[in-house]
Design an enzyme around this catalytic site. Structure first.
Site, PDB file in Angstrom:
ATOM      1  N   CYS A  55       0.884  -1.175   0.000  1.00  0.00           N
ATOM      2  CA  CYS A  55       0.000   0.000   0.000  1.00  0.00           C
ATOM      3  C   CYS A  55       0.914   1.215   0.000  1.00  0.00           C
ATOM      4  CB  CYS A  55      -0.871  -0.009   1.255  1.00  0.00           C
ATOM      5  SG  CYS A  55      -1.958  -1.422   1.347  1.00  0.00           S
ATOM      6  N   ALA A  56       1.351   1.607  -1.148  1.00  0.00           N
ATOM      7  CA  ALA A  56       2.559   2.430  -1.201  1.00  0.00           C
ATOM      8  C   ALA A  56       2.368   3.945  -1.139  1.00  0.00           C
ATOM      9  CB  ALA A  56       3.354   2.060  -2.439  1.00  0.00           C
ATOM     10  N   PRO A  66       1.426   7.761  -0.192  1.00  0.00           N
ATOM     11  CA  PRO A  66       2.155   8.625  -1.128  1.00  0.00           C
ATOM     12  C   PRO A  66       3.621   8.256  -1.320  1.00  0.00           C
ATOM     13  CG  PRO A  66       1.885   9.740   0.971  1.00  0.00           C
ATOM     14  CD  PRO A  66       1.149   8.435   1.089  1.00  0.00           C
ATOM     15  N   MET A  74       6.203   7.610   1.353  1.00  0.00           N
ATOM     16  CA  MET A  74       7.238   7.922   2.345  1.00  0.00           C
ATOM     17  C   MET A  74       8.066   6.666   2.636  1.00  0.00           C
ATOM     18  SD  MET A  74       6.149  10.827   2.492  1.00  0.00           S
ATOM     19  CE  MET A  74       6.945  11.834   3.680  1.00  0.00           C
ATOM     20  N   GLU A 116      -0.107   0.561  -5.589  1.00  0.00           N
ATOM     21  CA  GLU A 116      -1.098   1.515  -5.089  1.00  0.00           C
ATOM     22  C   GLU A 116      -2.349   1.391  -5.950  1.00  0.00           C
ATOM     23  OE1 GLU A 116      -1.648   3.675  -2.478  1.00  0.00           O
ATOM     24  OE2 GLU A 116      -3.531   3.984  -3.543  1.00  0.00           O
ATOM     25  N   ASP A 155       1.126  -1.743   4.866  1.00  0.00           N
ATOM     26  CA  ASP A 155       0.805  -0.486   5.579  1.00  0.00           C
ATOM     27  C   ASP A 155      -0.553   0.003   5.054  1.00  0.00           C
ATOM     28  OD1 ASP A 155       1.346   1.723   7.230  1.00  0.00           O
ATOM     29  OD2 ASP A 155       2.151   2.881   5.554  1.00  0.00           O
ATOM     30  N   CYS A 163      -1.391   3.447  11.326  1.00  0.00           N
ATOM     31  CA  CYS A 163      -1.273   4.649  12.171  1.00  0.00           C
ATOM     32  C   CYS A 163      -2.551   4.749  13.009  1.00  0.00           C
ATOM     33  CB  CYS A 163      -1.002   5.910  11.363  1.00  0.00           C
ATOM     34  SG  CYS A 163      -2.203   6.241  10.078  1.00  0.00           S
TER      35      CYS A 163
HETATM   36  C1  LIG Z   1      -1.826   4.356   4.895  1.00  0.00           C
HETATM   37  S1  LIG Z   1      -1.675   4.633   3.220  1.00  0.00           S
HETATM   38  C2  LIG Z   1      -0.043   4.075   2.894  1.00  0.00           C
HETATM   39  C3  LIG Z   1       1.036   5.043   3.244  1.00  0.00           C
HETATM   40  C4  LIG Z   1       2.363   4.691   2.613  1.00  0.00           C
HETATM   41  N1  LIG Z   1       2.795   3.369   2.983  1.00  0.00           N
HETATM   42  C5  LIG Z   1       3.439   5.675   2.962  1.00  0.00           C
HETATM   43  O1  LIG Z   1       4.253   5.400   3.823  1.00  0.00           O
HETATM   44  O2  LIG Z   1       3.472   6.739   2.368  1.00  0.00           O
HETATM   45  C6  LIG Z   1      -2.604   3.347   2.528  1.00  0.00           C
HETATM   46  C7  LIG Z   1      -2.585   3.333   1.021  1.00  0.00           C
HETATM   47  O3  LIG Z   1      -3.001   2.054   0.581  1.00  0.00           O
HETATM   48  C8  LIG Z   1      -3.762   2.206  -0.590  1.00  0.00           C
HETATM   49  N2  LIG Z   1      -4.563   0.970  -0.762  1.00  0.00           N
HETATM   50  C9  LIG Z   1      -5.694   0.625  -0.108  1.00  0.00           C
HETATM   51  N3  LIG Z   1      -6.122  -0.570  -0.540  1.00  0.00           N
HETATM   52  C10 LIG Z   1      -5.248  -1.000  -1.466  1.00  0.00           C
HETATM   53  C11 LIG Z   1      -5.169  -2.164  -2.260  1.00  0.00           C
HETATM   54  N4  LIG Z   1      -6.089  -3.127  -2.174  1.00  0.00           N
HETATM   55  N5  LIG Z   1      -4.142  -2.286  -3.122  1.00  0.00           N
HETATM   56  C12 LIG Z   1      -3.196  -1.313  -3.198  1.00  0.00           C
HETATM   57  N6  LIG Z   1      -3.238  -0.181  -2.478  1.00  0.00           N
HETATM   58  C13 LIG Z   1      -4.246  -0.021  -1.612  1.00  0.00           C
HETATM   59  C14 LIG Z   1      -4.569   3.455  -0.309  1.00  0.00           C
HETATM   60  O4  LIG Z   1      -5.038   4.016  -1.509  1.00  0.00           O
HETATM   61  C15 LIG Z   1      -3.542   4.324   0.390  1.00  0.00           C
HETATM   62  O5  LIG Z   1      -2.852   5.104  -0.539  1.00  0.00           O
END
Ligand SMILES: C[S@@+](CC[C@H](N)C(=O)[O-])C[C@H]1O[C@@H](n2cnc3c(N)ncnc32)[C@H](O)[C@@H]1O
Length: 795
Positions: A241-242, A244, A246, A265, A310, A362
């Site tokens: 879940c990449a 934005p 970081m 993502e 994440d 988080c």
């Molecule tokens: C908490 S954020 C991740 C923050 C990221 N790891 C960082 O450190 O910047 C969760 C992300 O997962 C994405 N997401 C949710 N479900 C997903 C899926 N099934 N496959 C891929 N990405 C997904 C969301 O769109 C969101 O951008």
């Protein structure tokens, strides 16, 4: 309610966009400021947008109270709840009127008298101070661009004074020093060596190092998952879940750009942002993939050794969101947890080469944390939970709930008040080695084990030992009885938990119970039986894991059809909810033991899946606003992104270099930071500069002692080579090892202060945060309060 005579149709965009931002903020998708910039959709009144959402969260307790008292959300269920919250904010704390003639605005305005009546119930509380004010500014050095030593030297050249703390067993002392940081002072983090810590009021938006991505504004808690995943250069990593990005860029730094990172993502727009951040960071080993990661597996991403999970979460750990509307919404938490379990399970079952997996959120809610870990661990026979504190190899104080026994002890929390970071949760899993066991695996009744408590497990072991000492014949009878009783107990639990599913559950339990009882029948052939039991257990687990994967696949196909089939799913959900309501509440990811599955059970299982699917879908549709777009729009976005060179590859590119040997070794991450990042210019003319260098080297020596304990795993060969190359540099460092004494620190404070003042004047003029200091006059409350900068650190 009052309706205008000539209602206009369109609600002002300001409110719509503010509602979207407020919703996404509640879902942990970014800080308010970040989302305002991301989502404003060219809306010119950026300050008003920011103010509306900020005030909504500042006044959330009052607004929540009013919504409850007036039952507004229920009464006006056709209106998006976030639009309602924004309009109430505007009406009560903003312009104090809703001047628009739209029906929605007028409807909300119709409640004004009721609001005023109920407002008097609420004790006029001062606007909540943001707890973030005490949180320092964390700056991660992007070691793809500069070594930690170089970054430290650069800050010292700007007259920043380094405060040291080298005792890794004194975390309290460290936190005290961090809390006491004065203007002009900075520290190196005692856990993450590439992390520098500055006083809370420091702003970096205008700093050159921030602009050119030499430093990344990333909260300490958010740095820990990659720090503990500790992939070594040359390895293959999956960031599930990449966006934005970081952690993706932190991963690239850990890999030193050697190896591959699949950064997946699902949201097209966020994938675009991710690509931008990755590009700017200098990371060249990252493949950004705009896809639902639940549709991916080890075939698509072969050789994945390290996985970061994440996922989207409630974001309850974000300091300022700690008591947001959502924090009390249990049903939402359950939906999120359902999704989190699915995604973590897929990490642990679909990538055969995965040796270490880190799960992080988080959130401070156990429902999204320990409970997710419990449910996943109880059904996995290939991974174990690792004691994260041992990996951290330094003092730490916040752990999982004691309600979860050892499982809780093994997980880490970061808490704003104790750790001066955002709230965070983290669990580390490692693939089982030869002869190892997942001690949390539930080999009685999958998914229904309640005795998680370490105490209980000790009692159980004691009982077992006593029984072993008894006569074999007696033992045989007793043991069988005990097994039967256990099944009975669990059936009762199951009955309570699953209600309508009792019959199916009992059948599952009886199957498993029978297997265990049969395996235990001949106590004289204990050794033989052990092997047999393990085989049976593995078979059961294998089929169970397959079943889980099938479920995931089914979920995925449903999800991908989401836009067209949402109504259908709702139907599924409501049909299923009649009989599985309790199931969804208490154990929505009921483990599926598919060994010898009867048609009846299959039907029940399908029903549960439908519930899970719909819940998952519901939560996901909450999580991503973009999913509401129709397919055409999404397709168009994907095409645009494709043109922007975001790609989905069938085959990964060849790894540049593979440094890790077979056995599952990971690098000593702290050492890497210490040894790898320092380069010393030998011929600096200034005395002052030389001193800085030597101090940095001393610091680096300290950092070298902060190792990540990798459980006896060998150090990466590449690291050793690199260290050899750099030994010359460290020799030099030892020669010039003169650290700051307290006196030199004191003496330079005054000097520093005058320079700092000037620098502050210059930089503050251009601070991005200034945009928000003079927030729209219509928001007196937000104006009263000094706006705190929020960086991208929320992720
Ligand atoms: C908490 S954020 C991740 C923050 C990221 N790891 C960082 O450190 O910047 C969760 C992300 O997962 C994405 N997401 C949710 N479900 C997903 C899926 N099934 N496959 C891929 N990405 C997904 C969301 O769109 C969101 O951008």
């Amino acid at each position: 309610m009052f309706k205008s005579e000539k209602p206009s149709v369109r609600l002002p965009r300001l409110y719509k966009i503010a509602a979207l931002i407020a919703k996404e903020y509640s879902e942990g998708l970014g800080s308010i400021k970040q989302l305002v910039y991301e989502k404003r959709k060219k809306h010119p009144r950026i300050k008003s947008l920011f103010a509306l959402v900020s005030v909504l969260y500042q006044r959330k307790d009052e607004i929540e109270h009013l919504l409850k008292k007036t039952q507004l959300l229920d009464k006006e269920s056709r209106i998006d709840p976030w639009v309602i919250k924004i309009l109430v904010t505007e009406l009560l704390y903003g312009k104090k009127t809703l001047s628009g003639q739209t029906r929605i605005e007028q409807t909300i305005k119709g409640y004004e008298q009721m609001f005023k009546a109920h407002l008097s119930d609420v004790i006029e509380a001062p606007v909540k101070e943001e707890t973030v004010s005490t949180k320092p500014k964390y700056v991660r050095v992007n070691t793809l661009k500069k070594t930690v030593g170089e970054a430290i030297d650069a800050f010292r050249d700007e007259e920043w004074i380094l405060i040291k703390h080298s005792d890794k067993n004194d975390y309290n002392g460290f936190v005290e020093k961090v809390a006491a940081l004065k203007d002009g002072e900075f520290m190196v983090d005692m856990h993450v060596p590439s992390l520098l810590i500055f006083p809370s009021k420091t702003h970096f938006y205008n700093h050159q190092a921030y602009k050119n991505a030499t430093i990344v504004l990333q909260d300490k808690a958010s740095c820990l998952p990659v720090h503990l995943l500790a992939p070594c250069p040359g390895s293959t990593v999956l960031d599930m879940c990449a966006a934005p990005g970081m952690k993706t860029t932190q991963l690239a730094a850990a890999l030193e750009n050697q190896g591959v990172i699949y950064a997946v993502e699902r949201d097209a727009k966020r994938a675009g942002i991710l690509k931008g951040i990755v590009g700017g960071s200098g990371a060249t080993c990252v493949k950004v993939i705009n896809k639902d990661v639940l549709q991916c597996n080890g075939k698509e991403f072969p050789g994945v050794e390290y996985i970061l999970v994440d996922p989207s979460c409630s974001g309850s750990g974000m300091s300022e969101r700690a008591t947001s509307f959502e924090s009390k919404d249990l049903s939402r938490l359950q939906k999120l947890a359902g999704f989190q379990i699915i995604i973590l399970r897929s990490a642990l079952t679909r990538y055969p080469d995965a040796k270490r997996v880190v799960y992080s959120t988080c959130s401070l809610h156990p429902e999204e944390n320990e409970e997710v870990v419990r449910q996943v661990l109880e059904t996995n026979s290939h991974f174990k939970l690792v004691d994260a504190k041992k990996l951290l190899n330094a003092d730490w104080k916040s752990f999982g709930s004691p309600d979860y026994g050892e499982l809780g002890e093994f997980c880490l929390y970061a808490r704003p008040d104790e750790d001066l970071t955002n709230g965070f949760f983290l669990a580390v899993f490692e693939r089982l080695g030869e002869g190892e066991q997942n001690t949390f695996f539930n080999n009685k009744i999958f998914g229904f084990k309640n005795e998680l408590n370490a105490k209980d497990r000790r009692k159980e072991r004691k009982l077992e030992a006593q029984q072993n000492a008894e006569q074999p014949e007696m033992k045989k009878g007793k043991k069988n009885r005990r097994k039967m009783n256990a099944v009975g107990d669990d059936s009762n639990n199951a009955e309570e938990m699953v209600n309508g599913q009792t019959a199916a559950v009992k059948k599952v339990q009886n199957n498993v119970g029978a297997t265990v009882v049969n395996d235990d029948a001949d106590i004289h052939k204990e050794h033989k039986n052990k092997k047999k039991k393990k085989r049976v257990k593995d078979d059961v687990v294998e089929s169970q894991e397959n079943a889980i994967n099938d479920t995931v696949t089914e979920n995925v196909s449903e999800i991908s059809d989401k836009s067209s089939g949402s109504r259908k799913k709702k139907k599924h959900s409501s049909e299923a909810s009649e009989s599985t309501d309790d199931l969804s509440k208490s154990d929505q990811t009921l483990v599926m033991n598919d060994n010898a599955e009867s048609p009846k059970r299959k039907k029940k299982k399908k029903m549960r899946e439908n519930v899970n699917e719909s819940q998952y879908i519901a939560s996901e549709s909450n999580v991503e606003a973009v999913d509401k777009k129709d397919k055409k729009v999404k397709k168009r976005e994907n095409e645009i992104l494709k043109n922007q060179d975001i790609f989905v590859e069938d085959e990964p590119r060849k790894k540049k270099k593979k440094h890790c040997s077979k056995g599952g070794e990971s690098k000593d991450f702290s050492k890497s930071d210490a040894n790898n990042e320092i380069s010393i210019e030998e011929d600096k003319p200034k005395k002052k500069k030389r001193k800085h260098i030597s101090e940095s080297e001393e610091l680096i020596d300290n950092l070298a002692n902060m190792t990540v304990n990798t459980n006896g795993i060998e150090e990466c060969e590449s690291r050793k080579k690199k260290r050899k190359h750099r030994s010359k540099d460290s020799e030099l460092a030892e020669v010039s090892n003169n650290g700051d004494t307290p006196e030199t620190i004191d003496n330079s404070v005054e000097q520093h202060k005058s320079k700092k003042k000037k620098r502050k004047n210059d930089s503050e003029v251009n601070e991005l945060s200034e945009d928000f200091r003079n927030i729209d006059v219509s928001y007196p409350n937000s104006k009263k309060k000094k706006k705190k900068n929020k960086d991208l650190e929320c992720m």
